[in-house]
Design a protein around this motif. Structure first.
Motif, PDB file in Angstrom:
ATOM      1  N   TYR A  59      31.452  37.545  34.958  1.00  0.00           N
ATOM      2  CA  TYR A  59      32.832  37.795  35.379  1.00  0.00           C
ATOM      3  C   TYR A  59      33.101  37.145  36.741  1.00  0.00           C
ATOM      4  CZ  TYR A  59      37.020  40.408  36.696  1.00  0.00           C
ATOM      5  OH  TYR A  59      38.281  40.757  37.104  1.00  0.00           O
ATOM      6  N   GLY A  60      32.166  37.271  37.654  1.00  0.00           N
ATOM      7  CA  GLY A  60      32.316  36.642  38.964  1.00  0.00           C
ATOM      8  C   GLY A  60      32.340  35.129  38.878  1.00  0.00           C
ATOM      9  N   LEU A  61      31.487  34.570  38.020  1.00  0.00           N
ATOM     10  CA  LEU A  61      31.498  33.112  37.842  1.00  0.00           C
ATOM     11  C   LEU A  61      32.821  32.619  37.259  1.00  0.00           C
ATOM     12  CD1 LEU A  61      27.943  32.203  36.497  1.00  0.00           C
ATOM     13  CD2 LEU A  61      28.969  31.556  38.664  1.00  0.00           C
ATOM     14  N   LEU A  62      33.393  33.391  36.353  1.00  0.00           N
ATOM     15  CA  LEU A  62      34.675  33.005  35.776  1.00  0.00           C
ATOM     16  C   LEU A  62      35.828  33.218  36.757  1.00  0.00           C
ATOM     17  CD1 LEU A  62      34.259  34.386  32.156  1.00  0.00           C
ATOM     18  CD2 LEU A  62      34.254  31.997  32.880  1.00  0.00           C
ATOM     19  N   PHE A  63      35.618  34.071  37.750  1.00  0.00           N
ATOM     20  CA  PHE A  63      36.659  34.328  38.742  1.00  0.00           C
ATOM     21  C   PHE A  63      36.890  33.123  39.646  1.00  0.00           C
ATOM     22  CE2 PHE A  63      37.569  36.115  43.073  1.00  0.00           C
ATOM     23  CZ  PHE A  63      38.893  36.417  42.835  1.00  0.00           C
ATOM     24  N   LEU A  64      35.858  32.380  39.954  1.00  0.00           N
ATOM     25  CA  LEU A  64      36.000  31.251  40.873  1.00  0.00           C
ATOM     26  C   LEU A  64      36.947  30.167  40.353  1.00  0.00           C
ATOM     27  CD1 LEU A  64      32.350  30.984  42.202  1.00  0.00           C
ATOM     28  CD2 LEU A  64      34.300  32.129  43.241  1.00  0.00           C
ATOM     29  N   ALA A  82      48.779  32.777  47.018  1.00  0.00           N
ATOM     30  CA  ALA A  82      47.558  32.555  46.233  1.00  0.00           C
ATOM     31  C   ALA A  82      46.372  33.366  46.757  1.00  0.00           C
ATOM     32  CB  ALA A  82      47.224  31.078  46.172  1.00  0.00           C
ATOM     33  N   PRO A  83      46.058  33.317  48.067  1.00  0.00           N
ATOM     34  CA  PRO A  83      44.927  34.128  48.526  1.00  0.00           C
ATOM     35  C   PRO A  83      45.191  35.630  48.487  1.00  0.00           C
ATOM     36  CG  PRO A  83      45.493  32.435  50.145  1.00  0.00           C
ATOM     37  CD  PRO A  83      46.545  32.424  49.099  1.00  0.00           C
ATOM     38  N   VAL A  84      46.439  36.027  48.322  1.00  0.00           N
ATOM     39  CA  VAL A  84      46.760  37.450  48.231  1.00  0.00           C
ATOM     40  C   VAL A  84      46.659  37.940  46.794  1.00  0.00           C
ATOM     41  CG1 VAL A  84      48.598  39.140  48.583  1.00  0.00           C
ATOM     42  CG2 VAL A  84      48.235  37.349  50.265  1.00  0.00           C
ATOM     43  N   SER A  85      47.138  37.147  45.849  1.00  0.00           N
ATOM     44  CA  SER A  85      47.170  37.593  44.461  1.00  0.00           C
ATOM     45  C   SER A  85      45.820  37.488  43.762  1.00  0.00           C
ATOM     46  CB  SER A  85      48.217  36.800  43.685  1.00  0.00           C
ATOM     47  OG  SER A  85      47.909  35.433  43.660  1.00  0.00           O
ATOM     48  N   VAL A  86      44.956  36.623  44.239  1.00  0.00           N
ATOM     49  CA  VAL A  86      43.663  36.432  43.577  1.00  0.00           C
ATOM     50  C   VAL A  86      42.765  37.678  43.674  1.00  0.00           C
ATOM     51  CG1 VAL A  86      41.552  35.056  43.725  1.00  0.00           C
ATOM     52  CG2 VAL A  86      43.749  33.933  43.649  1.00  0.00           C
ATOM     53  N   PRO A  87      42.624  38.328  44.826  1.00  0.00           N
ATOM     54  CA  PRO A  87      41.809  39.554  44.851  1.00  0.00           C
ATOM     55  C   PRO A  87      42.422  40.691  44.029  1.00  0.00           C
ATOM     56  CG  PRO A  87      42.312  38.850  47.088  1.00  0.00           C
ATOM     57  CD  PRO A  87      43.016  37.934  46.169  1.00  0.00           C
ATOM     58  N   ILE A  88      43.747  40.728  43.959  1.00  0.00           N
ATOM     59  CA  ILE A  88      44.401  41.740  43.120  1.00  0.00           C
ATOM     60  C   ILE A  88      44.042  41.500  41.656  1.00  0.00           C
ATOM     61  CG2 ILE A  88      46.648  42.618  42.354  1.00  0.00           C
ATOM     62  CD1 ILE A  88      47.654  41.941  45.209  1.00  0.00           C
ATOM     63  N   ALA A  89      44.019  40.237  41.256  1.00  0.00           N
ATOM     64  CA  ALA A  89      43.654  39.898  39.878  1.00  0.00           C
ATOM     65  C   ALA A  89      42.197  40.252  39.592  1.00  0.00           C
ATOM     66  CB  ALA A  89      43.899  38.415  39.632  1.00  0.00           C
ATOM     67  N   PHE A  90      41.318  40.043  40.567  1.00  0.00           N
ATOM     68  CA  PHE A  90      39.914  40.425  40.382  1.00  0.00           C
ATOM     69  C   PHE A  90      39.813  41.921  40.124  1.00  0.00           C
ATOM     70  CE2 PHE A  90      35.721  41.750  41.780  1.00  0.00           C
ATOM     71  CZ  PHE A  90      34.892  40.773  41.253  1.00  0.00           C
ATOM     72  N   ALA A  91      40.517  42.695  40.931  1.00  0.00           N
ATOM     73  CA  ALA A  91      40.471  44.153  40.780  1.00  0.00           C
ATOM     74  C   ALA A  91      41.133  44.603  39.479  1.00  0.00           C
ATOM     75  CB  ALA A  91      41.153  44.820  41.971  1.00  0.00           C
ATOM     76  N   GLY A 125      35.895  33.965  45.819  1.00  0.00           N
ATOM     77  CA  GLY A 125      37.101  33.503  45.147  1.00  0.00           C
ATOM     78  C   GLY A 125      38.311  33.485  46.064  1.00  0.00           C
ATOM     79  N   THR A 126      38.413  34.498  46.918  1.00  0.00           N
ATOM     80  CA  THR A 126      39.508  34.532  47.878  1.00  0.00           C
ATOM     81  C   THR A 126      39.382  33.376  48.860  1.00  0.00           C
ATOM     82  OG1 THR A 126      39.586  36.931  47.656  1.00  0.00           O
ATOM     83  CG2 THR A 126      40.703  35.974  49.557  1.00  0.00           C
ATOM     84  N   LEU A 127      38.158  33.079  49.289  1.00  0.00           N
ATOM     85  CA  LEU A 127      37.933  31.952  50.190  1.00  0.00           C
ATOM     86  C   LEU A 127      38.281  30.633  49.512  1.00  0.00           C
ATOM     87  CD1 LEU A 127      36.862  31.061  52.972  1.00  0.00           C
ATOM     88  CD2 LEU A 127      34.605  30.884  51.918  1.00  0.00           C
ATOM     89  N   VAL A 128      37.926  30.468  48.260  1.00  0.00           N
ATOM     90  CA  VAL A 128      38.268  29.254  47.515  1.00  0.00           C
ATOM     91  C   VAL A 128      39.782  29.083  47.459  1.00  0.00           C
ATOM     92  CG1 VAL A 128      38.303  28.272  45.171  1.00  0.00           C
ATOM     93  CG2 VAL A 128      36.166  29.099  46.144  1.00  0.00           C
ATOM     94  N   ALA A 129      40.495  30.156  47.111  1.00  0.00           N
ATOM     95  CA  ALA A 129      41.958  30.086  47.028  1.00  0.00           C
ATOM     96  C   ALA A 129      42.570  29.800  48.395  1.00  0.00           C
ATOM     97  CB  ALA A 129      42.518  31.383  46.453  1.00  0.00           C
TER      98      ALA A 129
END
Length: 154
Positions: A59-64, A82-91, A125-129
């Protein structure tokens, strides 16, 4: 006096650049980027649940790549989302693979445990975004600055 280079004077482009220009270039709004990321992470969680026995590593690998795609496909005006919505999507997507048992309390504890134990994927993932959004914003600023300079000298 500077010489102005025309697009035809550049010469042939490398194959990687030509292939990159053929890729789809959707422009999502901030809300659309968040919805895309949430839907993609729910889909990724379902795939991980079915194929990998609820593997949070998979799941983490697919998150990146989802984080990167969200940051690439969001409109320039909405880059900050983008960096705000990505952690919300992970959760939002971690629930099917969290491994909680029992009723609502057990499921909630599974989600909280998964978020705390796999925060590294969340941060990565947040850092990537954030990095992609920052680079896109810098490139956009540079293009605007160059356009202003060329219009003021002309």
């Amino acid at each position: 006096m500077r010489s102005v280079r025309h697009p035809q004077a550049r010469g042939p482009r490398p194959p990687a650049v030509r292939a990159g220009r053929r890729l789809p270039r959707p422009r999502l709004t901030g809300l659309g980027g968040g919805l895309f990321a949430c839907a993609a992470m729910l889909l990724a969680a379902g795939v991980c649940w079915l194929l990998f026995d609820s593997s949070l590593f998979a799941y983490g690998l697919l998150f990146l790549p989802v984080a990167a795609a969200t940051a690439v496909w969001v409109r320039p005006a909405d880059l900050v989302t983008a960096p705000v919505s990505v952690p919300i999507a992970f959760a939002a997507g971690v629930w099917p693979v969290s491994g909680g048992s029992g009723g609502f309390g057990g499921q909630l504890m599974g989600v909280v445990s998964a978020l705390s134990l796999h925060a590294g994927w969340l941060y990565a993932g947040t850092l990537v975004a954030a990095l992609i959004a920052l680079v896109r914003r810098a490139a956009l600023s540079g293009r605007r600055r160059a356009a202003r300079r060329s219009s003021s000298t002309a």
